[in-house]
Enzyme design. Structure first.
Site, PDB file in Angstrom:
ATOM      1  N   HIS A 153       0.813  -1.220   0.000  1.00  0.00           N
ATOM      2  CA  HIS A 153       0.000   0.000   0.000  1.00  0.00           C
ATOM      3  C   HIS A 153       0.846   1.270   0.000  1.00  0.00           C
ATOM      4  O   HIS A 153       0.339   2.348  -0.279  1.00  0.00           O
ATOM      5  CB  HIS A 153      -0.940  -0.001   1.214  1.00  0.00           C
ATOM      6  CG  HIS A 153      -2.054  -0.995   1.075  1.00  0.00           C
ATOM      7  ND1 HIS A 153      -3.295  -0.674   0.617  1.00  0.00           N
ATOM      8  CD2 HIS A 153      -2.079  -2.333   1.291  1.00  0.00           C
ATOM      9  CE1 HIS A 153      -4.057  -1.758   0.565  1.00  0.00           C
ATOM     10  NE2 HIS A 153      -3.345  -2.777   0.978  1.00  0.00           N
ATOM     11  N   ASP A 361       3.621   9.360  -1.000  1.00  0.00           N
ATOM     12  CA  ASP A 361       2.446   8.595  -0.587  1.00  0.00           C
ATOM     13  C   ASP A 361       2.239   7.469  -1.589  1.00  0.00           C
ATOM     14  O   ASP A 361       2.454   7.669  -2.792  1.00  0.00           O
ATOM     15  CB  ASP A 361       1.214   9.528  -0.611  1.00  0.00           C
ATOM     16  CG  ASP A 361       0.248   9.246   0.525  1.00  0.00           C
ATOM     17  OD1 ASP A 361       0.223   8.101   1.015  1.00  0.00           O
ATOM     18  OD2 ASP A 361      -0.478  10.169   0.921  1.00  0.00           O
TER      19      ASP A 361
HETATM   20  P1  ADQ Z   1      -2.869   6.153   4.672  1.00  0.00           P
HETATM   21  O1  ADQ Z   1      -1.480   6.615   4.814  1.00  0.00           O
HETATM   22  O2  ADQ Z   1      -3.633   5.990   5.935  1.00  0.00           O
HETATM   23  O3  ADQ Z   1      -2.982   4.808   3.831  1.00  0.00           O
HETATM   24  P2  ADQ Z   1      -4.793   7.558   2.763  1.00  0.00           P
HETATM   25  O4  ADQ Z   1      -4.706   6.905   1.457  1.00  0.00           O
HETATM   26  O5  ADQ Z   1      -4.930   9.028   2.673  1.00  0.00           O
HETATM   27  O6  ADQ Z   1      -3.568   7.310   3.734  1.00  0.00           O
HETATM   28  O7  ADQ Z   1      -6.052   6.955   3.481  1.00  0.00           O
HETATM   29  C1  ADQ Z   1      -6.546   7.535   4.579  1.00  0.00           C
HETATM   30  C2  ADQ Z   1      -7.969   7.032   4.848  1.00  0.00           C
HETATM   31  O8  ADQ Z   1      -8.248   7.436   6.168  1.00  0.00           O
HETATM   32  C3  ADQ Z   1      -8.989   7.691   3.935  1.00  0.00           C
HETATM   33  O9  ADQ Z   1     -10.025   6.794   3.647  1.00  0.00           O
HETATM   34  C4  ADQ Z   1      -9.498   8.871   4.772  1.00  0.00           C
HETATM   35  O10 ADQ Z   1     -10.863   9.181   4.588  1.00  0.00           O
HETATM   36  C5  ADQ Z   1      -9.292   8.377   6.184  1.00  0.00           C
HETATM   37  N1  ADQ Z   1      -8.921   9.525   7.019  1.00  0.00           N
HETATM   38  C6  ADQ Z   1      -7.844  10.319   6.923  1.00  0.00           C
HETATM   39  N2  ADQ Z   1      -7.897  11.320   7.819  1.00  0.00           N
HETATM   40  C7  ADQ Z   1      -9.037  11.163   8.483  1.00  0.00           C
HETATM   41  C8  ADQ Z   1      -9.683  11.889   9.529  1.00  0.00           C
HETATM   42  N3  ADQ Z   1      -9.160  12.995  10.038  1.00  0.00           N
HETATM   43  N4  ADQ Z   1     -10.867  11.434   9.971  1.00  0.00           N
HETATM   44  C9  ADQ Z   1     -11.395  10.325   9.437  1.00  0.00           C
HETATM   45  N5  ADQ Z   1     -10.860   9.612   8.452  1.00  0.00           N
HETATM   46  C10 ADQ Z   1      -9.686  10.017   7.979  1.00  0.00           C
HETATM   47  C11 ADQ Z   1      -2.052   3.912   3.181  1.00  0.00           C
HETATM   48  C12 ADQ Z   1      -1.034   4.545   2.246  1.00  0.00           C
HETATM   49  C13 ADQ Z   1      -1.741   5.376   1.192  1.00  0.00           C
HETATM   50  C14 ADQ Z   1      -2.762   4.486   0.439  1.00  0.00           C
HETATM   51  C15 ADQ Z   1      -3.660   3.756   1.411  1.00  0.00           C
HETATM   52  C16 ADQ Z   1      -4.558   2.742   0.709  1.00  0.00           C
HETATM   53  O11 ADQ Z   1      -0.122   5.374   2.988  1.00  0.00           O
HETATM   54  O12 ADQ Z   1      -0.807   5.915   0.261  1.00  0.00           O
HETATM   55  O13 ADQ Z   1      -3.553   5.320  -0.403  1.00  0.00           O
HETATM   56  O14 ADQ Z   1      -2.890   3.048   2.380  1.00  0.00           O
HETATM   57  O15 ADQ Z   1      -3.819   1.846  -0.076  1.00  0.00           O
END
Ligand code: ADQ
Length: 470
Positions: A153, A361
């Site tokens: 991921h 990311d």
């Molecule tokens: P993350 O680093 O956690 O995931 P991201 O892809 O942005 O990053 O996913 C975050 C998830 O958490 C989103 O669904 C978002 O809605 C939720 N989220 C973030 N902040 C929030 C908040 N303040 N309140 C509630 N929900 C929140 C890892 C990798 C990423 C990759 C994902 C999926 O680092 O690059 O996209 O896995 O593969």
């Protein structure tokens, strides 16, 4: 039909699933036989060797407990203090303690032993993320002959960063024991290929180490997505509308600039607030007419580097407040907690600009969710880091170098001044890409490649089609 076994560090919990990934994989398991395997979240002195089955909201989950010491070495140690920073090219933030690797390996062995006892010969195993790189090796060492796939991921590191990771050769050999390795972006596949094709063979101790043979492993990009239609519906739901009204009451006619992230140094949060500071410095006309809302719930806060990022963010938010706030106007709000998806959808819908500026990311699902939640008639603008995997599929966003805060500040100004017809055109292209890369098709595309003969006749054609366009 073969069963699907999904393996990840943690299994989904009770209640509404937090993210699109858990929802999509739940859906895969609701349509086929199988189960989800992972750590229970419990620490005990003497964990039972066998997994416990539990029904969690209709999902079959098998879980094991871990010892406190093993969990620390595996999770906070090797996974999040060595692999996470190195894979995100932050070697300066890596802490290398060599004994963590033994704990990492031990937990993977414990996973493998408990899982093997549950596997049937034709089960398809899909392993998720950097915590579990050695799992296929450990399963195969115990005799498993199943098709096993791995999905990373987070970004794959450049060869230099990879060479800085202790035991990187073993980790790469571990990857070569999977049938299919999926990555987020083409840049990750290129970095992997560069390592695979130009392995610097070690002559440490006078022995020439053998290079890793990847000939039996297929490696490809499977960019993950969200469910943009679900976010479009959520964005007009009563809970989202309530959040929009609440914000409008507080903000009046100010335009909202929104950031939503886990509090993590990879997300570029201090740089983002610095870019906002430059926007206000360079464009006095915008003061009192814009407001930055940064939502960033703490994560992994037992790790020193996360606490330092949190402190750095507190400091820069305080500086911007001190510099620009007036008795009747505040330039920003910083909220250190998580919100439910309906409230987030409301915030996305209201935002004129989403600032999604990670330093690096894997993908970044916030970008996908923001696009899904927009009003087609009056959409907001996505300012996106060129170092997020999402940049490969969203070229119509305003792409920025997040290290260059002058450039990000200028992109913010352009976003705020962008006429409605340009916003609409850009959003239409972004929404088409978000639909094309939706999370359901991502899961089906990966499984179709991992086990092409698996599907029943009625779905094979669709799945092969999806695999060919992925
Ligand atoms: P993350 O680093 O956690 O995931 P991201 O892809 O942005 O990053 O996913 C975050 C998830 O958490 C989103 O669904 C978002 O809605 C939720 N989220 C973030 N902040 C929030 C908040 N303040 N309140 C509630 N929900 C929140 C890892 C990798 C990423 C990759 C994902 C999926 O680092 O690059 O996209 O896995 O593969």
């Amino acid at each position: 039909m073969s069963r699907i076994v999904i393996v990840s560090n943690r299994t989904p919990g009770k209640g509404p699933a937090a993210g699109g990934l858990a929802v999509a994989l739940r859906k895969v398991l609701s349509e086929r036989e199988g189960f989800w395997f992972g750590w229970s979240g419990k620490l005990t002195d003497q964990p039972a060797p066998e997994a416990r089955f539990e029904d969690i909201d209709g999902l079959t989950v098998a879980q094991i407990d871990l010892t406190r010491d093993d969990h620390h070495a595996y999770y906070a140690g090797f996974s999040n203090s060595i692999l996470w920073p190195s894979f995100h090219l932050r070697l300066d933030l890596a802490t290398i303690e060599s004994h963590w690797y033994e704990g990492y390996r031990r937990v993977n062995q414990q996973f493998a032993r408990a899982l093997l006892a549950l596997l049937k010969p034709d089960d398809i195993v899909w392993v998720h993320d950097y915590h579990l790189i050695p799992l296929a090796s450990e399963l195969r060492n115990l005799g498993a002959r199943n098709r096993i796939g791995f999905y990373l991921h987070i970004p794959f590191p450049t060869p230099d960063a990879l060479y800085a990771i202790p035991h990187h050769e073993e980790l790469m050999r571990d990857l070569s024991r999977y049938d299919l390795v999926g990555m987020q972006a083409k840049r990750d596949v290129s970095a992997f290929t560069e390592f695979a094709e130009h392995q610097a063979s070690s002559t440490f101790g006078g022995h020439r180490a053998k290079t890793v043979d990847f000939s039996r492993t297929e490696v490809d990009a499977f960019p993950i997505g969200s469910d943009p239609e679900a976010f479009a519906r959520l964005a007009v739901s009563p809970a989202a509308t309530k959040m929009i009204h609440r914000m409008r009451r507080a903000m009046g006619s100010q335009r909202l600039i929104l950031g939503v992230d886990r509090l993590d140094y990879s997300k570029g949060l201090p740089q983002r607030v610095e870019a906002y500071e430059k926007l206000l410095t360079n464009n006095a006309r915008l003061r009192r007419s814009v407001h930055l809302l940064q939502v960033a719930p703490p994560s992994r806060d037992s790790i020193k580097e996360y606490q330092e990022t949190s402190d750095a963010l507190d400091a820069i938010c305080g500086r911007v407040m001190g510099k620009f706030a007036e008795p009747d106007w505040q330039p920003l709000t910083y909220v250190k907690r998580a919100y439910g998806q309906p409230s987030l959808a409301g915030l996305y819908r209201l935002a004129r600009v989403a600032l999604v500026t990670p330093l690096r990311d894997g993908m970044n699902l916030v970008a996908h969710e923001f696009i899904g939640a927009q009003d087609p008639a009056d959409p907001g603008v996505l300012v996106l880091s060129r170092f997020a995997g999402a940049a490969e599929i969203f070229p119509e966003a305003l792409l920025v170098n997040p290290f260059d805060t002058d450039e990000t500040a200028e992109a913010l100004r352009i976003a705020l001044d962008m006429p409605q017809d340009e916003r609409q055109q850009r959003w239409q292209a972004l929404m088409a890409a978000a639909r094309k890369h939706n999370v359901d098709d991502w899961a089906l595309g990966f499984l179709a490649r991992l086990a092409p003969g698996m599907q029943d006749k009625s779905t094979t054609r669709d799945i092969l089609y999806l695999a060919s366009v992925a």
